[in-house]
Design a protein around this motif. Structure first.
Motif, PDB file in Angstrom:
ATOM      1  N   VAL A   1     -12.611  -9.919 -30.731  1.00  0.00           N
ATOM      2  CA  VAL A   1     -13.797  -9.218 -31.254  1.00  0.00           C
ATOM      3  C   VAL A   1     -14.347  -8.423 -29.700  1.00  0.00           C
ATOM      4  CG1 VAL A   1     -16.535 -10.308 -31.371  1.00  0.00           C
ATOM      5  CG2 VAL A   1     -14.379 -10.856 -32.718  1.00  0.00           C
TER       6      VAL A   1
ATOM      7  N   GLU B   1     -16.954  -7.142 -27.665  1.00  0.00           N
ATOM      8  CA  GLU B   1     -18.208  -7.253 -27.183  1.00  0.00           C
ATOM      9  C   GLU B   1     -18.576  -5.315 -27.547  1.00  0.00           C
ATOM     10  OE1 GLU B   1     -19.653  -9.050 -23.734  1.00  0.00           O
ATOM     11  OE2 GLU B   1     -18.292 -10.613 -24.559  1.00  0.00           O
ATOM     12  N   GLY B   2     -19.847  -5.377 -28.271  1.00  0.00           N
ATOM     13  CA  GLY B   2     -21.168  -4.312 -28.952  1.00  0.00           C
ATOM     14  C   GLY B   2     -19.711  -3.071 -29.599  1.00  0.00           C
ATOM     15  N   GLU B   3     -18.640  -3.775 -29.842  1.00  0.00           N
ATOM     16  CA  GLU B   3     -18.062  -2.400 -30.433  1.00  0.00           C
ATOM     17  C   GLU B   3     -17.165  -2.713 -31.354  1.00  0.00           C
ATOM     18  OE1 GLU B   3     -17.792   0.842 -28.907  1.00  0.00           O
ATOM     19  OE2 GLU B   3     -18.380  -0.050 -27.005  1.00  0.00           O
TER      20      GLU B   3
ATOM     21  N   SER C   1     -14.794  -5.656 -34.424  1.00  0.00           N
ATOM     22  CA  SER C   1     -13.206  -6.757 -34.392  1.00  0.00           C
ATOM     23  C   SER C   1     -11.636  -6.145 -34.728  1.00  0.00           C
ATOM     24  CB  SER C   1     -13.930  -7.534 -34.906  1.00  0.00           C
ATOM     25  OG  SER C   1     -14.994  -8.110 -34.201  1.00  0.00           O
TER      26      SER C   1
ATOM     27  N   ASP D   1     -12.776  -8.070 -39.480  1.00  0.00           N
ATOM     28  CA  ASP D   1     -14.073  -8.808 -39.276  1.00  0.00           C
ATOM     29  C   ASP D   1     -13.325 -10.003 -40.215  1.00  0.00           C
ATOM     30  OD1 ASP D   1     -15.501 -10.423 -37.761  1.00  0.00           O
ATOM     31  OD2 ASP D   1     -17.589  -9.702 -38.591  1.00  0.00           O
TER      32      ASP D   1
ATOM     33  N   SER E   1     -12.404 -13.540 -27.871  1.00  0.00           N
ATOM     34  CA  SER E   1     -13.793 -11.921 -27.535  1.00  0.00           C
ATOM     35  C   SER E   1     -13.975 -12.069 -25.945  1.00  0.00           C
ATOM     36  CB  SER E   1     -14.705 -12.851 -27.792  1.00  0.00           C
ATOM     37  OG  SER E   1     -14.632 -13.822 -29.474  1.00  0.00           O
TER      38      SER E   1
ATOM     39  N   SER F   1     -15.529  -8.770 -22.941  1.00  0.00           N
ATOM     40  CA  SER F   1     -16.055  -7.144 -22.978  1.00  0.00           C
ATOM     41  C   SER F   1     -15.298  -6.009 -23.617  1.00  0.00           C
ATOM     42  CB  SER F   1     -16.877  -7.209 -21.213  1.00  0.00           C
ATOM     43  OG  SER F   1     -15.571  -7.377 -20.966  1.00  0.00           O
ATOM     44  N   THR F   2     -15.905  -5.050 -23.249  1.00  0.00           N
ATOM     45  CA  THR F   2     -14.748  -3.683 -23.681  1.00  0.00           C
ATOM     46  C   THR F   2     -13.927  -3.753 -22.812  1.00  0.00           C
ATOM     47  OG1 THR F   2     -16.446  -2.518 -24.803  1.00  0.00           O
ATOM     48  CG2 THR F   2     -14.789  -0.794 -24.181  1.00  0.00           C
TER      49      THR F   2
END
Length: 95
Positions: free
Chosen positions: A28, A30-32, A34, A46, A54, A56-57
């Motif tokens: 996952v 974040e913000g983009e 899965s 997903d 999980s 961050s990018t």
């Protein structure tokens, strides 16, 4: 679908060289979105998975580029793991 996910899928498929036979994993970003990784390789999705990672990018890109060790990212809280920790370790070995 985001460009980040599309680029990550392409990079992962190159690294996996055919698939990941240990089970099903989900990244996952974040913000983009899965990414699902299984015996067929990597794809955007997903679906349910045996382990979910999980990050961050930025952290995810650093892991894929070899600039960040996945275990170190986990130990420092940059990467979270939910599910089968053994499978997460196997996947880290591939990355």
């Amino acid at each position: 679908m985001s460009n980040v996910v599309n680029e990550a899928v392409a990079q992962l498929n190159t690294k996996l060289d055919g698939g990941f036979d240990a089970g099903t994993a989900k990244f996952v970003i974040e913000g983009e979105g899965s990414i699902i990784i299984d015996s067929d390789g990597a794809r955007a999705g997903d679906d349910d998975a045996d382990v979910t990672l999980s990050a961050s990018t930025e952290t995810f890109k650093e892991i894929l580029d070899g600039e960040q060790n996945p275990t170190t990212a986990f130990m420092t809280g940059k990467l979270t793991v939910d599910g089968d920790m053994g499978m997460a370790m196997k996947l880290a070995g591939v990355l």
